[in-house]
Design an enzyme around this catalytic site. Sequence first.
Site, PDB file in Angstrom:
ATOM      1  N   ASP A   1       4.526   1.048   5.694  1.00 30.05           N
ATOM      2  CA  ASP A   1       3.394   0.861   4.785  1.00 30.05           C
ATOM      3  C   ASP A   1       3.832   0.605   3.347  1.00 30.05           C
ATOM      4  O   ASP A   1       4.933   0.985   2.932  1.00 30.05           O
ATOM      5  CB  ASP A   1       2.525   2.123   4.777  1.00 30.05           C
ATOM      6  CG  ASP A   1       1.664   2.254   6.017  1.00 30.05           C
ATOM      7  OD1 ASP A   1       1.898   1.504   6.988  1.00 30.05           O
ATOM      8  OD2 ASP A   1       0.767   3.115   6.018  1.00 30.05           O
TER       9      ASP A   1
ATOM     10  N   HIS B   1      -4.625   0.023  -2.538  1.00 31.24           N
ATOM     11  CA  HIS B   1      -4.438   1.317  -1.880  1.00 31.24           C
ATOM     12  C   HIS B   1      -5.462   2.378  -2.296  1.00 31.24           C
ATOM     13  O   HIS B   1      -5.106   3.522  -2.568  1.00 31.24           O
ATOM     14  CB  HIS B   1      -3.027   1.845  -2.157  1.00 31.24           C
ATOM     15  CG  HIS B   1      -2.510   2.770  -1.090  1.00 31.24           C
ATOM     16  ND1 HIS B   1      -2.816   4.108  -1.048  1.00 31.24           N
ATOM     17  CD2 HIS B   1      -1.696   2.544  -0.032  1.00 31.24           C
ATOM     18  CE1 HIS B   1      -2.212   4.672  -0.016  1.00 31.24           C
ATOM     19  NE2 HIS B   1      -1.526   3.737   0.619  1.00 31.24           N
TER      20      HIS B   1
ATOM     21  N   HIS C   1       7.324   4.438   5.140  1.00 32.65           N
ATOM     22  CA  HIS C   1       6.971   3.668   3.945  1.00 32.65           C
ATOM     23  C   HIS C   1       8.239   2.993   3.436  1.00 32.65           C
ATOM     24  O   HIS C   1       9.181   3.681   3.025  1.00 32.65           O
ATOM     25  CB  HIS C   1       6.395   4.571   2.848  1.00 32.65           C
ATOM     26  CG  HIS C   1       5.106   5.239   3.228  1.00 32.65           C
ATOM     27  ND1 HIS C   1       5.064   6.348   4.053  1.00 32.65           N
ATOM     28  CD2 HIS C   1       3.818   4.944   2.906  1.00 32.65           C
ATOM     29  CE1 HIS C   1       3.790   6.714   4.219  1.00 32.65           C
ATOM     30  NE2 HIS C   1       3.029   5.878   3.535  1.00 32.65           N
TER      31      HIS C   1
END
Length: 295
Positions: free
Chosen positions: A106, A160, A247
Site C-alpha cells: 500500500d 488516503h 507498505h
Amino acid sequence: MDIGARSRPPFLGGARRGTARTVATAVLVAMTCGASTLAAPSQAAHAAPPPAAATSAAVSGAWGAAAAGAQGVAAMAAPDDRAEVRPRPRPRVDCRRVKCVALTFDDGPGPYTDTLLAYLAAYHAQATFFVVGSNVVTYPRVLRRTVAAGHEIGNHTWSHPDLTRLSPARVRSQLGRTDQAIRAITGIVPRLVRPPYGAINATVRRQTGRPMVLWSVDTLDWRYRSSATVARRALRSVRPGSVILFHDIHPTTVRAIPRVLRKLAGRGYRFVTVSQLFGGHPPRLVFNAAPPDLH
C-alpha cells in the site's frame, strides 16, 4: 508527502462482524525523508463470481472520468510516461491445486519501490500494489515499471482519507482522480479498490462496483520499523489463500521482503496477485481466499 497517521480498528459497515475481527488496523504513516539507502538485491542478505455491475450513475461517472480526464493528468507526465504500458504476461496458477499467497503493498509508489520490484523479480513473484494517486503523479515511471513487470495495480484513493467520513461525491472524487492518473500514465484503470485504514460502510461500497480488498495478515509494518519483526509477523500467520498487508513506503518493510520470499518459497507457496488468488474473479469484499482443497 505527509499524509498523516492515526490508528483505529477498521470500520466495516455491512461486513460480518466475525470476519471483520480478523482484520487488523492498517494505518499510513509519513514517509521518512532521511531513511537509509536500501541495499541492491545482489547485496541483500540471503536473507468468486465477477463483481456485480454498478447500479448507480455515480459509478459510471467515476469510471467515465478516468477516460475523460486522463489527458489533463497526462500533461503533468514526461512524454515517455504517457504511452500505454504492455504488462508482462502472468503465469497461469491454479490456487485450488497449489498453495498461493497474495502479497499486497500500500501507499506507493515511492523511493523504495524499485528495489522491491527487483526482489520480487528474483523470485518470479507477482504482487498487488494499492497506489495513492498523489504518489502516482510523483513517481510515474516507477508505476510504469510496476505494471510492465506484470504486477496488479489497485486504487488506494488520491490522498488516503477515511472514506467513511466523506460525502458520496468526495468518495467518488478520491477514486476517480486516482483512476485518471493511473490511466494517463499506464493506459489501465484498476479493477480493485483498497479503502484506507480498511474503513468502509454501505455508503462507500455503493460508490464503486469494484471489489473492496482488505487483508487477512497485517504485518503492522507502519508500527514496527524492524525488518526482522515485519518478516516474522508475515510468516507467523500465513495460510494458503492469505492476503498479506505491507507498505512499500517504508525501507524497513522492503528490506524484510527477501526473507519473506525465501521462507514462503521454501514452504511451497506461489506468489500471486489478488485477482489470481480468486481465479480472476474476486468477490465484492475480500479478506482472504478460503484455503483450497489441494490435490
